[in-house]
Write a protein that holds these residues in place. Structure first.
Motif, PDB file in Angstrom:
ATOM      1  N   LEU A  74       0.842  -1.182   0.000  1.00  0.00           N
ATOM      2  CA  LEU A  74       0.000   0.000   0.000  1.00  0.00           C
ATOM      3  C   LEU A  74       0.885   1.243   0.000  1.00  0.00           C
ATOM      4  O   LEU A  74       1.618   1.503   0.962  1.00  0.00           O
ATOM      5  N   LEU A  81      -4.930   5.737   2.142  1.00  0.00           N
ATOM      6  CA  LEU A  81      -4.611   4.364   2.541  1.00  0.00           C
ATOM      7  C   LEU A  81      -5.630   3.843   3.543  1.00  0.00           C
ATOM      8  O   LEU A  81      -6.168   2.729   3.387  1.00  0.00           O
ATOM      9  N   ASP A 100       2.833  -1.672   4.047  1.00  0.00           N
ATOM     10  CA  ASP A 100       2.602  -0.299   3.599  1.00  0.00           C
ATOM     11  C   ASP A 100       3.899   0.491   3.646  1.00  0.00           C
ATOM     12  O   ASP A 100       4.928   0.010   4.143  1.00  0.00           O
TER      13      ASP A 100
END
Length: 293
Positions: A74, A81, A100
């Motif tokens: 991500l 997000l 992420d």
């Protein structure tokens, strides 16, 4: 160098950070599939020709990008997000590892772990650029950089954590671990407050003197380089980490007040001591490599 333990990588967000992951994967000879999600169909169309040399499969809808991915990365701004987490969970393979790149960790780590469970590995590459978008992405952005992983104690799967660690090491990065809270406190000091100070200093500088823009030297240039970063993104980051930034700002204000008292002829030796201390502290830091154009 470790091998990349994933066969199909899905990147949600193909800007500077996500795009640099895609380019870095190809640069190290990754033979798996790379799929990337962009925010609109128009963005997909605009980037197809740019992405083609790196054999990146582009899409706009998350289902087509996430299907069968064993690593989902991500790489969108913090608010985006967080808003994407439910939809990513809807379409992600149950066995996929999710990580992420956000520069604030506590809220994202907790919320994403609630949604994905132990297979979510929070991460943050401590590197970047004032440039934005896929055109600014580069294959060597993460080489010799530091990536901080912030697993939640007892809640992050050790195998998933190890795979994400191998992933970053295979791209040439060093990897360290700390808690999300420790990360946010540290980055408030080393990144978030410096950005805030640069923005605010420049914002207040313009009205002071006419013609000031013609009198800037290298010091102002180097100090203010990061102000070319996205104000919208940095407003999000500062808001998300506001408590830690406030603490650092208070410490900075206390130091400014003290130094202000030293700006007298009698206190010049003490002022010099502060300047020498600053130089000594800077020499202790390990900065990311300076990337050539």
């Amino acid at each position: 160098m470790p091998e990349i333990p994933f066969q199909r990588v899905a990147i949600v967000g193909l800007g500077l950070m996500g795009g640099s992951v895609a380019k870095a994967l190809r640069a190290v000879g990754y033979e798996g599939q790379i799929h990337a999600a962009l925010p609109s169909a128009a963005a997909v169309a605009a980037l197809r020709s740019s992405a083609e040399p790196w054999r990146i499969e582009l899409g706009h809808q998350l289902p087509e990008v996430l299907v069968d991915a064993d690593l989902i990365l991500l790489a969108t701004p913090p608010k985006v997000l967080l808003s994407q987490l439910p939809e990513v969970a809807r379409w992600a393979d149950p066995a996929a590892v999710i990580t992420d790149l956000a520069s604030t960790k506590n809220t994202i780590a907790c919320r994403a772990t609630e949604i994905f469970g132990a297979r979510f590995v929070p991460g943050h590459p401590v590197v970047g650029s004032e440039m934005t978008g896929f055109p600014a992405a580069r294959e060597d952005l993460y080489r010799a950089a530091q990536v901080v992983l912030t697993p939640l104690t007892g809640r992050t799967d050790e195998l998933a954590l190890d795979k994400v660690r191998q992933f970053w090491m295979a791209l040439g990065a060093g990897v360290q671990e700390m808690s999300p809270q420790a990360h946010d406190a540290a980055l408030a000091a080393t990144s978030h407050l410096p950005h805030l100070l640069a923005y605010i200093y420049l914002a207040g500088l313009a009205p002071q003197f006419p013609g000031l823009e013609n009198l800037a030297g290298g010091g102002l240039r180097d100090f203010s380089r990061i102000v070319d970063s996205s104000p919208a993104l940095w407003a999000e980051i500062l808001q998300e980490n506001q408590q830690a930034v406030r603490q650092q700002l208070q410490q900075f204000q206390d130091n400014l007040h003290l130094v202000k008292q030293l700006l007298t002829d009698e206190a010049i030796p003490d002022l010099q001591t502060w300047l020498e201390r600053g130089k000594t502290v800077r020499q202790q830091f390990h900065f990311p490599p300076v990337l050539s154009e």
